[in-house]
Design a protein around this motif. Structure first.
Motif, PDB file in Angstrom:
ATOM      1  N   TYR A  72      43.681  23.637 114.194  1.00  0.00           N
ATOM      2  CA  TYR A  72      44.641  23.965 113.145  1.00  0.00           C
ATOM      3  C   TYR A  72      46.048  23.490 113.528  1.00  0.00           C
ATOM      4  O   TYR A  72      46.784  22.942 112.685  1.00  0.00           O
TER       5      TYR A  72
ATOM      6  N   LEU B  32      48.578  20.631 111.718  1.00  0.00           N
ATOM      7  CA  LEU B  32      49.973  20.846 111.346  1.00  0.00           C
ATOM      8  C   LEU B  32      50.901  19.773 111.910  1.00  0.00           C
ATOM      9  O   LEU B  32      52.086  19.761 111.589  1.00  0.00           O
TER      10      LEU B  32
ATOM     11  N   GLN C  24      48.700  30.319 108.049  1.00  0.00           N
ATOM     12  CA  GLN C  24      48.840  29.407 106.914  1.00  0.00           C
ATOM     13  C   GLN C  24      49.764  29.990 105.850  1.00  0.00           C
ATOM     14  O   GLN C  24      50.461  29.245 105.146  1.00  0.00           O
TER      15      GLN C  24
ATOM     16  N   VAL D 157      53.210  28.962 106.800  1.00  0.00           N
ATOM     17  CA  VAL D 157      53.401  27.527 106.556  1.00  0.00           C
ATOM     18  C   VAL D 157      53.578  27.253 105.067  1.00  0.00           C
ATOM     19  O   VAL D 157      54.439  26.451 104.657  1.00  0.00           O
TER      20      VAL D 157
ATOM     21  N   LYS E 151      56.820  25.488 103.132  1.00  0.00           N
ATOM     22  CA  LYS E 151      56.660  24.341 102.230  1.00  0.00           C
ATOM     23  C   LYS E 151      57.235  24.638 100.858  1.00  0.00           C
ATOM     24  O   LYS E 151      57.783  23.747 100.194  1.00  0.00           O
TER      25      LYS E 151
ATOM     26  N   ALA F  92      56.496  18.567 106.240  1.00  0.00           N
ATOM     27  CA  ALA F  92      55.472  18.753 107.263  1.00  0.00           C
ATOM     28  C   ALA F  92      55.997  18.362 108.638  1.00  0.00           C
ATOM     29  O   ALA F  92      55.663  18.995 109.652  1.00  0.00           O
TER      30      ALA F  92
ATOM     31  N   ALA G 220      56.257  20.854 111.914  1.00  0.00           N
ATOM     32  CA  ALA G 220      55.661  20.493 113.204  1.00  0.00           C
ATOM     33  C   ALA G 220      56.684  20.592 114.330  1.00  0.00           C
ATOM     34  O   ALA G 220      56.394  21.110 115.419  1.00  0.00           O
TER      35      ALA G 220
END
Length: 461
Positions: free
Chosen positions: A239, A243, A269, A272, A276, A282, A286
């Motif tokens: 996972y 990412l 998630q 995340v 977003k 992205a 990271a």
């Protein structure tokens, strides 16, 4: 089977075989000198014709109980006694069956690892046949080796290591069942004690995780040693790669935030997805995970509240919020009370304008992660004593992150040589931020100063 010749002429051999039987079936695999002298159930076999079967049984059982033999030994004595009874009564039908019963009871517990060294020419089967009193199948060499073995045991010190080696003919009851005895330590002050037993910990080390740092996090060590690497850890690693975290950074991410392995992927998630929705790219996410991934285990409500507070406090635009927190994600998980204290110190105590505080935050946001009462206050006092204005500090806030001892010493040295000029419009200008930057060698080189003079000055400080 017993024969008249055996009873009359081979009494010594029978005694030797019984001694070996007692050795093999003793509780701990050792045969003490005391047990050899006291227990000899075939001592009166030569007189069997003159005694009754009942007296023989009673004598054998009493001797066995006095020596303290185990229940298995009593059971084998009973089998041998019944064997003798059938011999006396001429019952040949079940003699072969009884002999095999005795042999099976012995062979099931014998540890054959040491027989090759102790009996050079005799096989295990030959020794078992001798123990089972089937003397007709044993040659003189086998019986001689048994006697020599028992005599050698008699001469050894029962407390010596050689005694243990010579008498360890019984296997542990669990050894044949392949039970491993590498049990995990019940209590340990370090997770390093479990690395030898845990495949999960071994592979985490191979990934570059610093377990000495991980064990400082509360409760996480107890969690990790109970995890299966392939089932529980690998999905989290994949996972993180999805990412955008590179393999070389995974070890550092897990070292600084091992709680990622504890939280479910769905919760990670959710964070995340929130970022977003706030237009974090992205690539930004990271980089944030690599620099400080602690925000991943926070609740979405906490992150949203923190970002909203900071945006309002410093009057930031959306692009400024994304730029600052993608570079310094530590501020998201930092104590909001400490951030508010530093802001209050600048604006309400030292009189910085809101625009000046905003400029300091945009250029050097990590100063708001410092302690207001000790660190920031001390540095501001020294800079004020140097005559540095609030406007100058808002233009060069990097000096606030430097060691105040180093800034004070370098300023004093420049003042003595007449070069303490921090105004770029004056001759001999020195950058204010350079007071807290560089090593001694590099700073003297940039200032075009002899290092020997500066080092001599430090000795007089």
């Amino acid at each position: 089977m017993f024969s008249k010749l055996v009873l009359q002429h081979r009494r010594g051999v029978i005694s030797s075989c019984v001694r070996l039987t007692a050795l093999i079936h003793s509780d701990n695999g050792n045969l003490s000198t005391k047990s050899i002298k006291q227990r000899d159930p075939f001592e009166d076999l030569a007189k069997i014709s003159a005694t009754t079967n009942d007296s023989f049984k009673r004598t054998s059982v009493e001797e066995s109980r006095r020596v303290g033999s185990s229940e298995n030994c009593l059971k084998e004595d009973k089998i041998l006694i019944e064997h003798v009874e059938m011999i006396q009564c001429g019952d040949t039908k079940n003699q072969e069956k009884m002999t095999s019963a005795v042999g099976s009871s012995l062979s099931s517990t014998i540890n054959t690892r040491d027989f090759d060294n102790l009996f050079q020419s005799s096989s295990v089967n030959e020794v078992l046949k001798a123990v089972n009193s089937d003397l007709r199948s044993c040659n003189a060499q086998t019986l001689s080796e048994i006697n020599n073995y028992l005599d050698k045991v008699d001469r050894l010190d029962p407390d010596s290591e050689e005694w243990d080696i010579m008498t360890s003919l019984i296997a542990h009851p669990d050894e044949n069942r392949e039970i491993k005895y590498d049990f995990l330590p019940r209590i340990s002050s370090s997770v390093g004690s479990y690395i030898e037993y845990s495949e999960t910990l071994q592979k985490l080390v191979m990934l570059g995780v610093d377990l000495s740092a991980v064990e400082e996090f509360p409760f996480i060590a107890n969690f990790l040693i109970r995890q299966d690497f392939n089932r529980d850890i690998v999905p989290k690693l994949l996972y993180l790669k999805d990412l955008g975290v590179y393999d070389r950074n995974i070890g550092n991410v897990l070292t600084t935030n091992p709680y990622i392995l504890e939280d479910p992927i769905d919760k990670l998630q959710t964070v995340v997805d929130y970022l977003k929705s706030k237009r974090f790219t992205a690539d930004m996410i990271a980089k944030m995970i690599v620099r400080h991934s602690m925000f991943l285990i926070m609740e979405v409500e906490q992150i949203d509240s923190k970002l909203g507070m900071l945006q309002k406090m410093f009057q930031l635009t959306g692009d400024q919020v994304r730029e600052i927190f993608s570079i310094h994600p530590v501020l998201i998980s930092h104590n909001r009370k400490k951030i508010q204290d530093v802001h209050f110190l600048f604006h309400n105590i030292w009189g910085f304008e809101k625009s000046q505080v905003q400029a300091i935050f945009l250029k050097c946001p990590l100063i708001f992660a410092e302690d207001a009462k000790t660190t920031v206050q001390t540095r501001l006092e020294i800079l004020h004593a140097m005559g540095i204005t609030t406007q100058k500090l808002s233009e060069c806030p990097g000096v606030l992150m430097a060691s105040h001892h180093q800034v004070r010493r370098r300023h004093t040295f420049l003042k003595e040589i007449g070069r303490a000029h921090y105004d770029p419009e004056k001759a001999g200008y020195v950058s204010l931020e350079s007071l807290g930057m560089y090593s001694v060698d590099k700073w003297c080189w940039k200032m075009n100063l002899p290092k020997e003079h500066y080092m001599k000055f430090l000795k007089t400080e």
